[in-house]
Design a protein around this motif. Structure first.
Motif, PDB file in Angstrom:
ATOM      1  N   ASP A 108       0.803  -1.222   0.000  1.00 35.86           N
ATOM      2  CA  ASP A 108       0.000   0.000   0.000  1.00 35.86           C
ATOM      3  C   ASP A 108       0.841   1.280   0.000  1.00 35.86           C
ATOM      4  N   GLU A 109       2.137   1.195  -0.217  1.00 38.46           N
ATOM      5  CA  GLU A 109       2.977   2.399  -0.267  1.00 38.46           C
ATOM      6  C   GLU A 109       2.634   3.265  -1.481  1.00 38.46           C
ATOM      7  N   TYR A 110       2.734   4.561  -1.281  1.00 39.92           N
ATOM      8  CA  TYR A 110       2.671   5.508  -2.393  1.00 39.92           C
ATOM      9  C   TYR A 110       4.104   5.892  -2.763  1.00 39.92           C
ATOM     10  N   TRP A 111       4.426   5.817  -4.052  1.00 38.90           N
ATOM     11  CA  TRP A 111       5.772   6.151  -4.509  1.00 38.90           C
ATOM     12  C   TRP A 111       5.743   7.473  -5.261  1.00 38.90           C
ATOM     13  N   TYR A 112       6.758   8.282  -4.971  1.00 35.73           N
ATOM     14  CA  TYR A 112       6.869   9.604  -5.620  1.00 35.73           C
ATOM     15  C   TYR A 112       8.297   9.777  -6.132  1.00 35.73           C
ATOM     16  N   GLY A 113       8.431   9.957  -7.459  1.00 32.40           N
ATOM     17  CA  GLY A 113       9.741  10.151  -8.053  1.00 32.40           C
ATOM     18  C   GLY A 113      10.143  11.607  -8.095  1.00 32.40           C
ATOM     19  N   VAL A 114      11.327  11.901  -7.611  1.00 34.36           N
ATOM     20  CA  VAL A 114      11.844  13.280  -7.589  1.00 34.36           C
ATOM     21  C   VAL A 114      12.747  13.472  -8.810  1.00 34.36           C
ATOM     22  N   VAL A 115      12.403  14.447  -9.636  1.00 36.19           N
ATOM     23  CA  VAL A 115      13.054  14.657 -10.926  1.00 36.19           C
ATOM     24  C   VAL A 115      13.804  15.982 -10.928  1.00 36.19           C
ATOM     25  N   ALA A 116      14.998  15.978 -11.517  1.00 36.06           N
ATOM     26  CA  ALA A 116      15.760  17.223 -11.731  1.00 36.06           C
ATOM     27  C   ALA A 116      15.604  17.642 -13.188  1.00 36.06           C
ATOM     28  N   ARG A 117      15.289  18.907 -13.427  1.00 31.18           N
ATOM     29  CA  ARG A 117      15.194  19.409 -14.791  1.00 31.18           C
ATOM     30  C   ARG A 117      16.601  19.555 -15.368  1.00 31.18           C
ATOM     31  N   PRO A 118      16.887  18.927 -16.533  1.00 33.65           N
ATOM     32  CA  PRO A 118      18.227  19.047 -17.127  1.00 33.65           C
ATOM     33  C   PRO A 118      18.609  20.493 -17.387  1.00 33.65           C
ATOM     34  N   ALA A 119      19.888  20.787 -17.271  1.00 34.86           N
ATOM     35  CA  ALA A 119      20.377  22.168 -17.367  1.00 34.86           C
ATOM     36  C   ALA A 119      20.042  22.823 -18.701  1.00 34.86           C
ATOM     37  N   ALA A 120      19.887  22.052 -19.763  1.00 34.53           N
ATOM     38  CA  ALA A 120      19.620  22.621 -21.090  1.00 34.53           C
ATOM     39  C   ALA A 120      18.224  23.223 -21.193  1.00 34.53           C
ATOM     40  N   PHE A 121      17.361  22.913 -20.245  1.00 37.61           N
ATOM     41  CA  PHE A 121      15.966  23.365 -20.319  1.00 37.61           C
ATOM     42  C   PHE A 121      15.735  24.568 -19.404  1.00 37.61           C
ATOM     43  N   GLN A 122      15.105  25.591 -19.960  1.00 37.73           N
ATOM     44  CA  GLN A 122      14.759  26.768 -19.165  1.00 37.73           C
ATOM     45  C   GLN A 122      13.443  26.565 -18.411  1.00 37.73           C
ATOM     46  N   GLY A 123      12.619  25.686 -18.910  1.00 40.82           N
ATOM     47  CA  GLY A 123      11.347  25.415 -18.250  1.00 40.82           C
ATOM     48  C   GLY A 123      10.727  24.140 -18.763  1.00 40.82           C
ATOM     49  N   PHE A 124       9.769  23.622 -17.983  1.00 44.09           N
ATOM     50  CA  PHE A 124       9.008  22.440 -18.364  1.00 44.09           C
ATOM     51  C   PHE A 124       7.545  22.830 -18.549  1.00 44.09           C
TER      52      PHE A 124
END
Length: 409
Positions: free
Chosen positions: A250-266
């Motif tokens: 029953d665990e909830y999993w949450y992935g922590v993502v880093a935005r690559p340096a080449a991107f100014q925004g998502f």
């Protein structure tokens, strides 16, 4: 004669016609004076959000704040004692005394209460009842004491609901297409990610752990703007597969993502599944992901975790502020503003604040797109989460329909 005895004699002998003026629990006197009445107006129990009728149940086992509203017919600055008594089986098991602060007057304010108590989680239980007494030693000017106890006739039971514990596993995501850039997550920072979620949601027991990194070949698009639905769907798919492989239950999993340096925004900052029911643990039910501190800042990262957990608890988007489908068409009023009793109970529990301070009335619902960091949870969303999680009594291992992905810009 000692001075204090002289004063007592002077009071008794010289002021006989106004003898009550030497005692603090008197009515006002004189031809132009108005009677002063002190009364208990309302007692509200809250764990972060409550409606004006106090109808939202408390989660059993989690601390709560008791907010006491007092009305005084004549506005004065006075410190008055208030006593909270808790009972089990007719026996008193807990007593706490608080002092009022600031001005007491005829204007009531449920948001900014006159006095406050912290009720330990161990005492938030269905077999516990409560009663509040105002000025029990009768030391303040008061024309009647008949309205100084709530409930007046007998203690009232705490309204509670039993919920399963929330278990969250945070995992850093490694983006293999971008030099293995990894989400900004350590065991020391884990609690920072879930702080807002702890403040908002009715948790009962709430535990957080950090899991092994998850590798993802998700393609974010062409710089400088990326991170569309396809990217996030691939990321949460990889996180979800790792969760299923780990037999996380029953665990909830949450992935922590880093935005690559080449991107100014998502284009989007996070993503989650919307499970078909609260019981399933199969593919596409209990996984989400979002940008971490390095890319988004602390307040935004906390908001993303709280928002995506809301989806995992079965909540659609609150309408307004550019929210995308599917929208919650039953959401009442404007999601931009919550007109309810909002209090930061968690900050008093963990000692970072002296009281369960009121949260700004201009806060927006966490399931909306209306603003960071002024995001909280309204009574409608709170009740929906309670109902979803109350149905999560026994986690099934049967195959169920895969949930639909939800996006957050």
């Amino acid at each position: 004669m000692p001075r204090h005895l002289w004063w007592a004699t002077r009071c008794a002998l010289l002021f006989v016609p106004l003898l009550t003026a030497c005692h603090s629990d008197t009515k006002a006197v004189g031809p132009d004076a108005r009677p002063i009445n002190l009364s208990l107006d309302q007692v509200i129990f809250t764990q972060g959000v409550q409606d004006e009728k106090g109808s939202l149940p408390l989660v059993a086992g989690a601390p709560a704040a008791a907010k006491v509203t007092i009305v005084r017919t004549v506005e004065t600055v006075d410190e008055v004692s208030v006593v909270l008594r808790l009972f089990r089986g007719g026996l008193r098991i807990h007593t706490d005394t608080a002092k009022t602060g600031g001005v007491l007057g005829p204007t009531r304010s449920l948001l900014f209460a006159s006095a406050e108590f912290l009720v330990p989680g161990a005492l938030v239980a269905p077999d516990v009842s409560w009663q509040v007494a105002l000025d029990p030693l009768e030391r303040s000017a008061d024309s009647t004491i008949a309205d100084n106890v709530l409930p007046a006739r007998s203690p009232a039971p705490l309204q509670t609901v039993a919920l399963r514990p929330i278990r969250i596993r945070l995992v850093p995501v490694i983006l293999t297409q971008y030099g293995d850039v990894t989400g900004d997550l350590t065991p020391a920072s884990a609690d920072s990610y879930v702080r807002l979620a702890r403040q908002l949601y009715p948790p009962g027991e709430f535990t957080v752990s950090v899991g092994a990194p998850v590798r993802s070949a998700a393609f974010a698009g062409a710089p400088p703007e990326g991170g569309d639905r396809g990217f996030w769907f691939n990321v949460i798919g990889d996180v979800d597969q790792a969760r299923v492989n780990a037999r996380a239950g029953d665990e909830y999993w949450y992935g922590v993502v880093a935005r690559p340096a080449a991107f100014q925004g998502f284009v989007f900052s996070g993503y989650a599944y919307l499970p078909p029911d609260p019981l399933s643990t199969k593919t596409g039910t209990r996984s989400a992901a979002g940008l971490g501190f390095t890319s988004a800042g602390v307040s935004v990262a906390q908001y993303l975790v709280a928002h995506e957990l809301g989806h995992l608890f079965g909540r659609n988007h609150a309408p307004g502020c550019g929210a995308s489908a599917p929208l919650d068409t039953l959401f009442p009023g404007e999601s931009r503003l919550i007109f309810a009793l909002l209090h930061d109970v968690r900050s008093r529990v963990d000692g970072s604040a002296r009281g369960a301070d009121a949260v700004g009335a201009g806060s927006s619902d966490v399931m909306s797109y209306c603003g960071v960091p002024k995001s909280w949870i309204g009574p409608y969303t709170h009740r929906g989460v309670i109902e979803w999680r109350a149905a999560d009594r026994e986690v099934t291992t049967q195959v169920s329909t895969v949930g639909q992905p939800m996006a957050l810009p």
